[in-house]
Write an enzyme that holds these catalytic residues in place. Sequence first.
Site, short mmCIF file in Angstrom:
data_model
loop_
_atom_site.label_atom_id
_atom_site.label_comp_id
_atom_site.label_asym_id
_atom_site.label_seq_id
_atom_site.Cartn_x
_atom_site.Cartn_y
_atom_site.Cartn_z
N GLY A 73 0.84 -1.19 0.00
CA GLY A 73 0.00 0.00 0.00
C GLY A 73 0.87 1.23 0.00
O GLY A 73 0.77 2.09 0.88
N GLU A 96 0.50 -1.34 -4.82
CA GLU A 96 -0.58 -0.39 -4.63
C GLU A 96 -1.80 -0.83 -5.45
O GLU A 96 -1.66 -1.22 -6.61
CB GLU A 96 -0.13 1.01 -5.06
CG GLU A 96 -1.20 2.08 -5.05
CD GLU A 96 -1.82 2.28 -3.68
OE1 GLU A 96 -3.07 2.27 -3.60
OE2 GLU A 96 -1.07 2.44 -2.68
N LEU A 97 -2.97 -0.76 -4.84
CA LEU A 97 -4.19 -1.22 -5.49
C LEU A 97 -4.83 -0.16 -6.39
O LEU A 97 -5.44 -0.49 -7.41
CB LEU A 97 -5.19 -1.68 -4.43
CG LEU A 97 -6.50 -2.29 -4.90
CD1 LEU A 97 -6.27 -3.48 -5.83
CD2 LEU A 97 -7.34 -2.73 -3.71
N SER A 130 -2.23 -6.81 -2.64
CA SER A 130 -1.25 -7.55 -1.83
C SER A 130 -1.92 -8.48 -0.83
O SER A 130 -1.29 -9.41 -0.31
CB SER A 130 -0.33 -6.57 -1.10
OG SER A 130 -1.09 -5.69 -0.28
N LEU A 149 2.51 1.17 6.13
CA LEU A 149 2.46 2.52 6.69
C LEU A 149 1.08 3.13 6.49
O LEU A 149 0.59 3.25 5.36
CB LEU A 149 3.52 3.40 6.03
CG LEU A 149 4.94 3.34 6.63
CD1 LEU A 149 5.48 1.93 6.68
CD2 LEU A 149 5.88 4.27 5.87
N ASP A 152 -5.45 1.38 5.80
CA ASP A 152 -6.86 1.66 6.05
C ASP A 152 -7.28 1.03 7.38
O ASP A 152 -7.12 -0.17 7.57
CB ASP A 152 -7.70 1.08 4.90
CG ASP A 152 -9.15 1.54 4.93
OD1 ASP A 152 -9.65 1.88 6.02
OD2 ASP A 152 -9.78 1.55 3.86
N THR A 227 6.24 9.58 4.28
CA THR A 227 5.01 9.49 3.50
C THR A 227 4.15 10.74 3.64
O THR A 227 4.27 11.50 4.62
CB THR A 227 4.16 8.27 3.93
OG1 THR A 227 3.66 8.50 5.25
CG2 THR A 227 4.99 7.00 3.90
N GLU A 228 3.27 10.93 2.67
CA GLU A 228 2.34 12.05 2.72
C GLU A 228 1.46 11.98 3.97
O GLU A 228 1.22 12.98 4.63
CB GLU A 228 1.47 12.04 1.46
CG GLU A 228 0.50 13.18 1.35
CD GLU A 228 -0.38 13.06 0.11
OE1 GLU A 228 -1.11 12.05 0.00
OE2 GLU A 228 -0.32 13.97 -0.73
#
Length: 252
Positions: A73, A96-97, A130, A149, A152, A227-228
């Site tokens: 993710g 990443e989905l 994943s 990281l 959800d 990360t953002e």
Amino acid sequence: MLENKSNPTLNKTTGLPRKRFYRARAHSNPLSDSHFPVPLSPSHVDYSLHYPQYFPSSDKVDGSNKVQFADIGCGFGGLLISLSTLFPETLMIGMELRDKVTEYVKERISGLRVAHPGQYQNVSVVRTNSMKYIPNYFEKGQLSKMFFLFPDPHFKEKNHRRRVISPHLLDEYAYVLQVGGIIYTITDVEELGDWMESCLENHPMFEALSNEELEADPAVKLLSSATEEGQKVARNGGQTYQAVYRRITPAS
């Protein structure tokens, strides 16, 4: 420069993709069926598409070069980019989905390779689920680090089965992690932090790193800053909850 002028999704100065053109929902349903190619097995992954400097062609695969880090993710790729220069000889991949977000990371890596010749050749991204296809990409004991990281939280109890850290998924992660490999998790949701730590603590194939080991691990320092999502939490003065565990051989 001409290319960037004709492509509004790229920054005219840096040549990197502009994030506003790749925005997507914060999370996707990992239990839904998405349509993208999935390799039959790890040997069917064409790494020449991901790491052309290491694999010049699809029929010349160097068995000594294998992906060792997986960012599950990976979002917009902040952690991957930081890890790429911190571990320049290690192959790593983001999973990443969301299709738009995956495309952004691809363009970001491509732009960085052009802007910094010889760098960022060890990092790539793939669109996949994943929670379903980890064994399709990695062999037993292949990985040395896995990162989860700000996943959800899936707050509703009926949706806890969608959480990316769970007892049955840890079985799969233990399979692809080498003994001594590390799982890194972080969230700003306390309940999810407790959940992930409890799952890892109660799994027979993982043990927590000591405080001394956490201090000495350069990857740990990136969990809340690369990360953002982590940067947003820091700007808002929020708290984060980490759980970092080592893959072990269970006692007989």
